[in-house]
Design a protein around this motif. Sequence first.
Motif, short mmCIF file in Angstrom:
data_model
loop_
_atom_site.label_atom_id
_atom_site.label_comp_id
_atom_site.label_asym_id
_atom_site.label_seq_id
_atom_site.Cartn_x
_atom_site.Cartn_y
_atom_site.Cartn_z
N LYS A 1 1.08 -1.14 -0.19
CA LYS A 1 0.17 0.01 0.18
C LYS A 1 0.61 1.34 0.08
CE LYS A 1 -3.99 -1.90 2.53
NZ LYS A 1 -4.92 -1.98 3.46
N ILE A 2 0.61 2.20 -0.94
CA ILE A 2 1.27 3.57 -0.71
C ILE A 2 0.90 4.22 0.39
CG2 ILE A 2 1.72 5.72 -2.10
CD1 ILE A 2 1.03 4.07 -4.77
N ASN A 3 1.69 4.61 1.27
CA ASN A 3 1.60 5.13 2.59
C ASN A 3 1.89 6.53 2.73
OD1 ASN A 3 4.18 4.43 2.54
ND2 ASN A 3 3.77 3.00 4.28
N TYR A 4 2.83 6.97 1.78
CA TYR A 4 3.42 8.35 1.85
C TYR A 4 4.02 8.66 0.54
CZ TYR A 4 7.97 6.94 3.44
OH TYR A 4 9.02 6.55 3.82
N MET A 5 3.83 10.15 0.18
CA MET A 5 4.93 10.67 -0.81
C MET A 5 5.90 11.65 -0.20
SD MET A 5 1.94 11.41 -3.84
CE MET A 5 0.89 12.16 -2.96
N ILE A 6 7.20 11.57 -0.85
CA ILE A 6 8.01 12.62 -0.52
C ILE A 6 8.50 13.34 -1.73
CG2 ILE A 6 10.28 12.91 0.28
CD1 ILE A 6 10.33 10.85 2.10
N ILE A 7 8.43 14.70 -1.51
CA ILE A 7 8.47 15.68 -2.59
C ILE A 7 9.99 15.94 -2.27
CG2 ILE A 7 8.15 17.96 -3.69
CD1 ILE A 7 5.31 17.51 -2.99
N ASN B 1 6.20 5.97 -1.81
CA ASN B 1 6.62 4.89 -0.65
C ASN B 1 5.57 3.81 -0.51
OD1 ASN B 1 9.20 4.23 1.04
ND2 ASN B 1 7.51 4.03 2.46
N PHE B 2 5.87 2.71 -0.47
CA PHE B 2 5.30 1.54 0.09
C PHE B 2 6.10 0.49 0.60
CE2 PHE B 2 5.98 1.03 -4.58
CZ PHE B 2 6.53 -0.26 -4.53
N GLN C 1 -4.36 4.79 2.71
CA GLN C 1 -3.24 4.22 1.68
C GLN C 1 -4.12 3.64 0.52
OE1 GLN C 1 -1.03 1.77 4.37
NE2 GLN C 1 -0.66 3.24 5.86
N ILE C 2 -3.25 3.56 -0.41
CA ILE C 2 -3.71 2.90 -1.82
C ILE C 2 -2.90 1.77 -1.96
CG2 ILE C 2 -4.18 3.57 -4.14
CD1 ILE C 2 -4.49 6.36 -3.56
N PRO C 3 -3.79 0.64 -2.31
CA PRO C 3 -3.14 -0.62 -2.64
C PRO C 3 -2.43 -0.39 -3.97
CG PRO C 3 -5.44 -0.98 -1.96
CD PRO C 3 -5.17 0.42 -2.16
N ILE C 4 -1.14 -1.28 -3.94
CA ILE C 4 -0.49 -1.27 -5.36
C ILE C 4 -0.08 -2.67 -5.39
CG2 ILE C 4 1.77 -0.55 -4.10
CD1 ILE C 4 2.64 0.45 -6.76
N TYR C 5 -0.30 -3.38 -6.68
CA TYR C 5 -0.14 -4.42 -7.12
C TYR C 5 1.10 -4.50 -8.24
CZ TYR C 5 -4.37 -5.58 -4.88
OH TYR C 5 -5.70 -5.65 -4.02
N VAL D 1 11.90 -1.60 -2.40
CA VAL D 1 11.72 -0.95 -3.58
C VAL D 1 10.65 -0.07 -3.55
CG1 VAL D 1 12.60 -2.69 -4.98
CG2 VAL D 1 10.32 -2.77 -4.68
N TYR D 2 10.61 0.90 -4.41
CA TYR D 2 9.38 1.87 -4.32
C TYR D 2 9.33 2.59 -5.70
CZ TYR D 2 13.85 4.07 -3.09
OH TYR D 2 15.28 4.26 -2.96
N MET D 3 8.18 3.44 -5.92
CA MET D 3 8.11 3.87 -7.14
C MET D 3 8.47 5.53 -7.22
SD MET D 3 4.42 3.52 -9.31
CE MET D 3 3.42 4.13 -8.15
#
Length: 519
Positions: free
Chosen positions: A328-334, A410-411, A482-486, A417-419
């Motif tokens: 699950k995507i739990n936060y973003m960092i700019i 981040n997940f 949080q948004i699920p990621i597959y 790994v992350y996106m």
Amino acid sequence: NKTKEILQLHKDTLLSFTFFRPLYLDKYAEIFSSRGKLNELGDTLLSIIQDARFYGLIPNDYHYQKIDSLRKIFFCKADSSYDAYALAKADLLLCDAYFKMGAHLNKGRFYPDSLLLEWNPNKLDTNWTDVLRWGLQTKSLRKALDSLEPKHEGYVLLKQELGKYIVENEAIDWDSISFHNISDTAKFYETLKQRLIITGDYDSTAKYSTRRIKVPITPHIKDSLLLAEGIKSFQKAWNLEPDGKLGKHTRRALANSKETTIRQMEMALERWRWEPKTYPKKYFWVNIPACNLHVFEWDKKQKKDTLVLLSNVVVGKPENQTPILKSKINYMIIYPYWKVPYSIAWKEILPAVQADTSYLRRKGFEVIGAHGVPVNPTKIKWRKYNKENLPYSFRQRIGEENSLGILKFNFNSRYGVYMHDTNSKKYFKTFYRWQSHGCIRLEQYYEAARFIIRDDTLKLPYDTLDAWLATPVQQKINLRKQIPIYVRYFSMVADSTGLHRHIDIYRKDEQMWRMLYKK
């Protein structure tokens, strides 16, 4: 443990014995045969097993050859006698095949995380035996089996495409093209031409460009131009760059025979069986072989998932594979820092620093010593360090030149790994986007970020997001939901436009089918 109770008939193991045993105890009679031959149920089921490939399965995994052989010896014309053992064994094999096939259609043949072939009924839908019993009672065997399959559109359409492919190519065959030890080039190109003719890619009437040709078009040159057009057609079918050249990825695709192409589709159906029955209302879906991201959202009116974002991504090289995962995507960092993994630190950065100490300054790296404190890299004797002895780590400063770009999604996962965005955007425009160290580089990171904060714009307006992205100061955005990621691996994909083929870049499908067909 009742789920491990099996029946051994000579060399045949009946894995689903526990589940069909009560059927015989209830009536003490055969189910699939009567009066010395297969009855209507038996004939129907044997026909289904014979065509198991249309389900992406292997007929002999369900005793097809043995049952077919047994039915030929049910009755002996010489002495007008019946073979009771053959009748009984065929009946038991058919019942095992029916329940085993139902189990495989429901949740597959592997333990997904380790790719171990398994028999684990505990993971099946709780009503799967009731469904199969209903199929027997109503003589609706195929309907019962079909109802146990995944209902996802990707599975349903891919199964249809597999059936079409088998039927359309039934009368033709082709083997893989070998690129080893080509001693006779004329013979090789003729073999390649015949292969492209069979697959419908070589067209003797096709138009070709002659703009760069300054000599008369001879029959040999004409054939070469037509062959290049045929290669381009083939490349388009496999989602490869249509340049008409025999590059390494095109050679990989040409190494597929008709059989291995079918097996790739079979393995994609197998992977669909591992998926959950339903997905969340919003989720990110990354497909590694296709190098793309789909963002889906549930549409209440249409009562189905709708695509809200499609983006190219860059994933790991075959030697640095992006893992299959769910998180699950739990936060973003700019404007994130990039903390360089140890494997990259000693393999790539250390040799570069040993060759030129200005490398760190030019690439914006800080050297981190004990207790996380930055140290002066010019004071370090770099040549004495190696893989086994590197007491420093590297961190790349924030900014547009950072390898993570200006936004990181981040997940949590055990793979680290992350996106993220990237400072190297050239690969997004290429067909060959297996180029990273394992993380997922996202082309449309801005659109993804806006989608993520869409339901939280009172707290974080779009204008604020834009201002933060334009200002090189680190900001962390914790997600309210949080948004699920597959992250998945489907080399064969079907949608409303048809079948989309991709090379098995990590050879994961090949690993699976070798295990299944060896067995």
